[in-house]
Design an enzyme around this catalytic site. Structure first.
Site, PDB file in Angstrom:
ATOM      1  N   PHE A 159      -0.676 -19.772  25.575  1.00  0.00           N
ATOM      2  CA  PHE A 159      -0.607 -19.895  24.127  1.00  0.00           C
ATOM      3  C   PHE A 159       0.699 -20.635  23.844  1.00  0.00           C
ATOM      4  CE2 PHE A 159      -2.953 -16.861  21.036  1.00  0.00           C
ATOM      5  CZ  PHE A 159      -4.164 -17.393  21.395  1.00  0.00           C
ATOM      6  N   GLN A 208       3.509 -17.255   7.780  1.00  0.00           N
ATOM      7  CA  GLN A 208       3.102 -18.381   8.623  1.00  0.00           C
ATOM      8  C   GLN A 208       1.898 -19.098   7.990  1.00  0.00           C
ATOM      9  OE1 GLN A 208       1.443 -17.367  12.608  1.00  0.00           O
ATOM     10  NE2 GLN A 208       3.177 -18.523  13.342  1.00  0.00           N
ATOM     11  N   HIS A 268      -1.058 -21.832   8.656  1.00  0.00           N
ATOM     12  CA  HIS A 268      -1.808 -22.468   9.739  1.00  0.00           C
ATOM     13  C   HIS A 268      -2.215 -23.853   9.230  1.00  0.00           C
ATOM     14  CE1 HIS A 268      -5.059 -23.107  12.626  1.00  0.00           C
ATOM     15  NE2 HIS A 268      -4.692 -22.020  13.272  1.00  0.00           N
ATOM     16  N   LEU A 286     -10.315 -20.472   8.943  1.00  0.00           N
ATOM     17  CA  LEU A 286      -9.665 -21.277   9.990  1.00  0.00           C
ATOM     18  C   LEU A 286     -10.592 -22.197  10.746  1.00  0.00           C
ATOM     19  CD1 LEU A 286      -7.067 -19.411  12.155  1.00  0.00           C
ATOM     20  CD2 LEU A 286      -6.782 -20.685  10.054  1.00  0.00           C
ATOM     21  N   GLU A 314      -7.211 -24.118  16.289  1.00  0.00           N
ATOM     22  CA  GLU A 314      -6.359 -25.190  16.800  1.00  0.00           C
ATOM     23  C   GLU A 314      -6.904 -25.785  18.094  1.00  0.00           C
ATOM     24  OE1 GLU A 314      -1.890 -24.843  15.465  1.00  0.00           O
ATOM     25  OE2 GLU A 314      -2.762 -22.886  15.854  1.00  0.00           O
ATOM     26  N   ARG A 352       2.460 -25.698  15.488  1.00  0.00           N
ATOM     27  CA  ARG A 352       1.740 -25.325  14.270  1.00  0.00           C
ATOM     28  C   ARG A 352       2.555 -25.591  13.004  1.00  0.00           C
ATOM     29  NH1 ARG A 352      -0.230 -19.235  13.809  1.00  0.00           N
ATOM     30  NH2 ARG A 352      -1.569 -19.967  15.465  1.00  0.00           N
ATOM     31  N   HIS A 410      -1.604 -17.632   6.698  1.00  0.00           N
ATOM     32  CA  HIS A 410      -2.261 -17.056   7.877  1.00  0.00           C
ATOM     33  C   HIS A 410      -1.707 -15.706   8.299  1.00  0.00           C
ATOM     34  CE1 HIS A 410      -4.439 -16.980  11.572  1.00  0.00           C
ATOM     35  NE2 HIS A 410      -3.376 -17.134  12.343  1.00  0.00           N
ATOM     36  N   ARG A 453       5.799 -16.252  14.183  1.00  0.00           N
ATOM     37  CA  ARG A 453       5.116 -15.359  15.124  1.00  0.00           C
ATOM     38  C   ARG A 453       4.639 -16.131  16.347  1.00  0.00           C
ATOM     39  NH1 ARG A 453      -0.577 -13.624  15.775  1.00  0.00           N
ATOM     40  NH2 ARG A 453      -1.066 -15.295  14.334  1.00  0.00           N
TER      41      ARG A 453
END
Ligand SMILES: Cc1cc2nc3c(=O)[nH]c(=O)nc-3n(C[C@H](O)[C@H](O)[C@H](O)COP(=O)(O)OP(=O)(O)OC[C@H]3O[C@@H](n4cnc5c(N)ncnc54)[C@H](O)[C@@H]3O)c2cc1C
Length: 575
Positions: free
Chosen positions: A121, A235, A237, A251, A254, A285, A350, A385
């Site tokens: 990630f 955050q 997105h 969403l 990604e 991001r 997000h 995050r």
């Protein structure tokens, strides 16, 4: 007044998402009487939306990984605003939490030899994100629900909690109503665990479930005597859908960019060239969200206020194999075939990094007997995050809080109740139902979400935040003339009125703290203060309108600090 039911339990958990369920399991396994209450069906909590995975330094793929490195990556990504003790608890206990899930039957993806698979990630040094296809949250929720059933834990669904019951700063329960028939619930408990999620629904576009994340945690905790840490740190997105309106913000993973998707503005320009010419669409991001926001703001976006994400040049088989959920979502919501046409997207709210102020050792709050966990709480993520850290936080602190609430309840010698607090909770509902004013709750919700989107979105500045505060004051005034009309279909209108009250408090906290954070750090972009300010390496703690204090952050232990460095996000997923 509708019927009122009185219920008593040792520990009340509010919220049927992953964090609430995990805390309740811990309590039941310790033989403590526990009741879980949620305002929507447990099978449909926000947690089910989580896709990409859950972090723990299991070292199944990269032997060099360690919890210390996981802690270092988390602190780096937090732009130094995370609480080091909280980070240590989560990263150190993460592996044990995964083992609990394995024991309860969670179907993790595995390598051929049986090891749990782990993938990269964004901003992680090693592969440490475990997953279950791209349905990790759904599988996690199913596993926890199965365990609560085995333990016979009672769950009250469709009950909206409107007030925590407190006497002399000590909790003694909560009050609410049933969404279908309006039955009131007075629930007495020694301890209460708030697991009621974040506040991302106060923006017009959000990846959250409908009618979830409306800021209930903020309102419930604040009115009980708690405080809110870093509400401004949210955050965004980069890729949320624009249409249809009732799914705005849903969403687009990604993974679409990871597979080779291209971003263009309405002039057909591949705009990432301007912002990150090396990494282009594989940039981080926050950078991609900022780039898309800037294109839209400067007039190069689509007429509906978006940009284009195009995967149609990729082979159809690649799309069907690697992006099945994206393909299906666009088919279902827009009847759009992404193998032939681009997707219109815009940044979407997000994740709430901030939340109820809690102590790192047990997530207790300023109110005795009240705890907060999951997205409702704060301390782990700072100003950004690390993808995959939220799900693990639910489990680690679910267990810790379960333990702490059990111990708290066991040592109580008496439960002091307060008739005045109970009447106030009852009267609040009666008062909303009695106004019958001209204002419609859905209109005001829309006005509030538009205000936050316009003035407190990806990029903020002083003039905008002040305009946001005056627009909010107007909405708050209009809220005193609501017309709420429960009907034969249920008490949903009343629930929206309470959602709106919570959202107004969450919006005020966010705007005031965003004004106070005169710097750019992580997710928080101030165009009038474009640099990071060392003096603002603090948490902002909000305790009601106009009241913000700065709280120092403890030092990072030397062995963790030594491992901290920038980690590339190239080619990694970041959900
Ligand atoms: C699309 C998407 C993808 C994500 N992917 C990942 C990922 O791959 N990895 C990761 O780590 N994280 C991910 N996240 C984040 C993660 O899913 C959430 O942060 C997490 O699930 C929050 O869990 P929770 O238990 O704290 O709250 P929630 O799951 O939001 O549960 C809150 C509960 O409280 C209830 N509630 C709220 N107010 C009240 C009230 N007044 N009365 C009664 N009940 C109430 C709600 O109904 C709900 O049941 C993702 C999030 C989204 C939106």
């Amino acid at each position: 007044m509708s019927d009122e039911q009185q219920v008593a339990t040792s520990v009340l958990v509010i919220g049927t998402g992953g964090s609430g369920l995990r805390a309740a399991i811990e309590l039941a396994e310790r033989g403590v009487d526990v009741l879980i209450v949620g305002k929507r069906p447990k099978t449909d909590a926000h947690t089910t939306l989580a896709a990409g995975g859950i972090n723990a330094a299991l070292a199944t793929m990269d032997a060099e990984d360690s919890w210390q490195q996981h802690a270092a990556d988390t602190l780096t990504e937090s732009y130094l605003l995370a609480d080091p003790a909280t980070v240590q608890r989560v990263t150190e206990d993460a592996a044990e939490s995964i083992r609990d899930l394995e024991r309860w039957g969670m179907a993790f993806a595995r390598e051929q030899d049986g090891r749990i698979s782990q993938r990269f990630f964004g901003a992680h040094t090693f592969r440490r994100t475990a997953f279950a296809g791209d349905y990790t949250g759904l599988e996690l929720q199913r596993t926890l629900i199965k365990r609560t059933a085995q333990l016979d834990i009672p769950i009250l669904e469709s009950v909206h909690i409107t007030k925590l019951l407190v006497r002399d700063n000590v909790i003694f329960g909560a009050y609410g109503f049933n969404l279908q028939d309006g039955t009131r619930y007075k629930i007495h408990a020694d301890a209460v665990i708030l697991a009621t999620g974040g506040h991302t629904r106060i923006w017009r576009r959000t990846s959250s479930r409908r009618d979830e994340n409306t800021g209930d945690s903020f309102r419930l905790a604040l009115e009980a005597g708690g405080r809110i840490r870093d509400p401004e740190l949210v955050q965004f997105h980069p890729s949320g859908l624009i249409e249809p309106e009732d799914s705005a913000g849903t969403l687009v993973s990604e993974a679409a960019r990871g597979e080779g998707g291209i971003l263009r503005n309405d002039l057909g320009e591949r705009f990432m060239k301007r912002y990150d010419p090396e990494r282009m669409e594989l940039s981080t991001r926050d950078r991609v969200a900022l780039a898309a926001y800037t294109e839209i703001k400067e007039g190069r976006g689509t007429p509906r206020g978006g940009v284009w994400l195009d995967v149609s040049h990729l082979p159809r088989t690649q799309i069907m194999e690697r992006l099945p959920r994206v393909y299906q979502t666009l088919m279902d919501l827009q009847l759009l075939d992404i193998t032939t046409a681009p997707i219109e997207i815009a940044p979407t709210a997000h994740y709430s990094m901030g939340g109820v102020w809690v102590r790192p050792e047990d997530h207790s709050t300023d109110v005795e007997g009240l705890y907060a966990i999951g997205e409702a709480s704060s301390g782990l993520h700072g100003a950004n995050r690390l993808g995959g850290n939220s799900l693990i936080e639910l489990l680690v602190y679910g267990k810790i809080v379960g333990h702490a609430a059990a111990a708290y309840s066991a040592q109580l010698t008496a439960q002091q109740r307060c008739r005045i607090a109970e009447s106030a909770a009852r009267d609040e509902i009666d008062q909303i139902l009695s106004i019958d004013g001209p204002e419609n709750v859905r209109f005001l919700q829309r006005a509030l979400r538009n205000t936050m989107t316009e003035y407190a979105g990806v990029v903020r500045d002083e003039a905008g935040l002040l305009s946001g505060l005056s627009a909010l004051a107007e909405i708050e005034e209009r809220m005193t003339h609501l017309g709420v009309h429960p009907d034969i279909a249920g008490f949903y209108d009343l629930a929206h009125a309470f959602d709106l009250k919570a959202s107004a408090i969450a919006a005020r906290a966010t705007l005031e703290a965003a004004l106070e954070r005169r710097e750019t750090r992580g997710c928080h972009n101030r165009s009038d203060y474009p640099h990071l300010d060392e003096a603002l390496k603090v948490n902002l703690v909000w305790s009601g309108p106009g009241r913000i204090e700065r709280q120092a952050i403890p030092d990072i232990p030397a062995d963790i600090a030594a491992r901290m460095r920038e980690v590339s996000s190239h080619g990694k997923l970041v959900e």
